[in-house]
Scaffold this active site. Structure first.
Site, mmCIF file in Angstrom:
data_model
loop_
_atom_site.group_PDB
_atom_site.id
_atom_site.type_symbol
_atom_site.label_atom_id
_atom_site.label_comp_id
_atom_site.label_asym_id
_atom_site.label_seq_id
_atom_site.Cartn_x
_atom_site.Cartn_y
_atom_site.Cartn_z
ATOM 1 N N SER A 201 31.768 31.613 44.104
ATOM 2 C CA SER A 201 31.910 32.678 42.867
ATOM 3 C C SER A 201 32.258 32.146 41.524
ATOM 4 O O SER A 201 31.952 32.707 40.557
ATOM 5 C CB SER A 201 32.851 33.611 43.373
ATOM 6 O OG SER A 201 34.123 32.995 43.399
ATOM 7 N N HIS A 229 28.533 37.004 48.039
ATOM 8 C CA HIS A 229 27.888 36.998 46.718
ATOM 9 C C HIS A 229 26.415 36.145 46.960
ATOM 10 O O HIS A 229 25.792 36.051 46.146
ATOM 11 C CB HIS A 229 28.481 35.830 45.929
ATOM 12 C CG HIS A 229 29.821 36.373 45.183
ATOM 13 N ND1 HIS A 229 29.854 37.216 44.306
ATOM 14 C CD2 HIS A 229 31.257 35.962 45.543
ATOM 15 C CE1 HIS A 229 31.001 37.191 43.693
ATOM 16 N NE2 HIS A 229 31.927 36.513 44.678
ATOM 17 N N LYS A 260 29.603 44.644 46.937
ATOM 18 C CA LYS A 260 28.880 43.846 45.942
ATOM 19 C C LYS A 260 27.534 44.525 45.893
ATOM 20 O O LYS A 260 27.184 45.412 45.405
ATOM 21 C CB LYS A 260 29.149 42.338 46.230
ATOM 22 C CG LYS A 260 30.437 42.097 46.064
ATOM 23 C CD LYS A 260 30.760 40.455 45.938
ATOM 24 C CE LYS A 260 32.339 40.288 45.670
ATOM 25 N NZ LYS A 260 33.017 39.642 46.835
HETATM 26 C C1 LIG Z 1 34.436 39.871 47.304
HETATM 27 C C2 LIG Z 1 34.625 38.616 48.371
HETATM 28 C C3 LIG Z 1 35.270 39.044 49.632
HETATM 29 C C4 LIG Z 1 35.843 40.581 49.700
HETATM 30 O O1 LIG Z 1 35.072 41.760 49.849
HETATM 31 P P1 LIG Z 1 35.749 42.919 50.147
HETATM 32 O O2 LIG Z 1 34.777 43.824 50.967
HETATM 33 O O3 LIG Z 1 36.086 43.442 48.778
HETATM 34 O O4 LIG Z 1 37.176 42.640 50.846
HETATM 35 C C5 LIG Z 1 35.003 38.166 50.669
HETATM 36 N N1 LIG Z 1 34.494 37.065 50.611
HETATM 37 C C6 LIG Z 1 33.875 36.740 49.470
HETATM 38 C C7 LIG Z 1 33.291 35.257 49.453
HETATM 39 C C8 LIG Z 1 33.948 37.518 48.422
HETATM 40 O O5 LIG Z 1 33.188 37.088 47.208
#
Ligand SMILES: *Cc1c(COP(=O)(O)O)cnc(C)c1O
Length: 413
Positions: A201, A229, A260
């Site tokens: 990220s 991501h 996301k």
């Molecule tokens: C955003 C993210 C998460 C968490 O996702 P949620 O569903 O909001 O708990 C887990 N792993 C990665 C790599 C992320 O970027």
């Protein structure tokens, strides 16, 4: 008697207040230290749907370049309609976990849609990807086994690994020589699993999954990737790292989020081989002891995957937007990490500058985030820009114009 009781309660309360007083001043000091280090997190209040353009509490508008809304689905009318319909037909909540009260057909339908999207055997839903990662290792591995983890993996993977007794190995981000060394060192263990984020990220780089799979096969290890991501972003049709590197059948476990690319509400999943998913349903603690997703989330999730199966329009637009933004920013003289995703890291290398830059961008009505140590390595401060299918060319141009103005003012370009 009564008086005595009141006095007793008063003394108890008094003692407790004294106890809290000590803890309170400790917390106050810690909070002050966080603030003085410039690390205190303050939140904006948005009074509109999430989207390319958002409205704030004071009525002002801003362009949003820091959401994970990669496909622009957060305010999609089809998802809103699907959620409303499910609420009318199936009510609001499930009021239980699945092994006690069961599921709705919508849960199974969404699990099927996720499996179809990733070409996997089966899928298990969680309240969040944080839970999917928190609940994936402990049910599958014991102290006899090894987990080999990229050093830049998400916090939820790190926490999940901590909950499991397996021996831990760590390799520097995407460093295949170090991974190979870990695999050699882990040969004494019964089973080995390599775990990585699909897209990291902070730099927006993609994990070298082709090489990871080759090493896994050479050294007899399972492979797990967190697609949070990468799903909806990388690959010809945006279907994640297996599509990007043509690795179908060679990745054992994918985890991901509905928060996301896939609509941006809540929900997570683990998808992969049948027996793995079956075992997680039996033993994964965040699945067993936490509520089922509400029907509206499932229905909107099903609609999300329907939209994505009908056309690549959103993914194509996102990719065009990323290319457009990068090209114009590089032409303007900015130093941009060679992203392979929808994350563009505009490098500034200086922590206070990154904060000043982000604040000046906000003044221009553009929301981007400045990151610096310890979120990124020392001397690697940057502005992170997240590009969405929701951005129109006019939005991208406004952001680029603001970047150039602020960049000149602050002597960056
Ligand atoms: C955003 C993210 C998460 C968490 O996702 P949620 O569903 O909001 O708990 C887990 N792993 C990665 C790599 C992320 O970027």
């Amino acid at each position: 008697m009564w008086c005595k009781f009141i006095k007793f309660v008063r003394e108890k309360t008094q003692n407790h207040i004294i106890m809290y007083g000590k803890f309170q001043s400790y917390l106050q000091q810690e909070l002050k230290a966080i603030d003085e280090a410039g690390l205190y997190k303050r939140e904006r209040t948005i009074c509109s749907p999430q989207g390319a353009e958002i409205t704030l509490e004071d009525g002002s508008k801003a362009l949003n370049f820091c959401a994970n809304n990669y496909l622009g689905l957060s305010d999609n009318p089809r998802l809103v309609a699907a959620a409303k319909k499910a609420m009318d037909e199936r009510g609001y909540g499930m009021s239980s976990v699945r092994f006690i009260c069961g599921k709705q057909d919508l849960h199974r339908e969404l699990e099927k849609a996720v499996s179809d999207y990733f070409h996997t055997d089966d899928t298990i839903l969680y309240a969040a990807c944080f839970d999917a990662n928190g609940g994936v290792f402990e049910p599958l591995l014991t102290a006899e086994d090894a987990i080999i983890s990229d050093s830049l993996n998400h916090a939820s993977i790190i926490d999940g690994v901590r909950l499991c007794k397996a021996v831990r190995y760590r390799y520097a981000n995407a460093d295949m020589a170090e991974l190979e060394k870990c695999l050699q060192d882990a040969q004494a263990q019964r089973f080995r699993i390599i775990v990585t984020d699909g897209v990291f990220s902070m730099d927006g780089n993609v994990a070298p999954m082709d090489k990871i799979c080759e090493l896994a096969e050479k050294y007899d290890a399972l492979v797990m990737v967190d697609e949070s991501h990468s799903a909806g972003v990388v690959g010809k049709h945006g279907r994640g790292v297996a599509e990007l590197y043509d690795l179908y059948g060679r990745i054992d476990i994918h985890t991901g989020t509905l928060g996301k690319s896939f609509g941006g509400a809540v929900g997570g999943f683990t998808t992969g081989r049948q027996e793995i998913i079956d075992m997680l349903r039996q033993r994964s603690r965040p699945y067993l002891f936490s509520n089922s997703l509400p029907p509206m989330i499932c229905a909107a999730g099903i609609e999300t995957f329907k939209i994505l199966s009908e056309s690549d329009e959103l993914h194509d637009r996102q990719q065009e937007n990323v290319a457009y933004f990068r090209e114009k920013m590089i032409a303007a003289g900015f130093d941009i990490k060679p992203t392979q995703s929808a994350i563009c890291a505009v490098m500034l290398y200086d922590a206070p500058l990154s904060q000043k830059f982000a604040a000046a961008m906000a003044e221009e009505g553009i929301f981007v985030t400045g990151f610096y140590y310890p979120v990124v390595p020392k001397g690697q401060a940057r502005i992170r820009v997240q590009i969405s299918a929701a951005h129109r060319t006019e939005h991208l141009d406004r952001a680029i114009t603001a970047f150039i103005k602020v960049g000149k003012e602050l002597g960056v370009i």
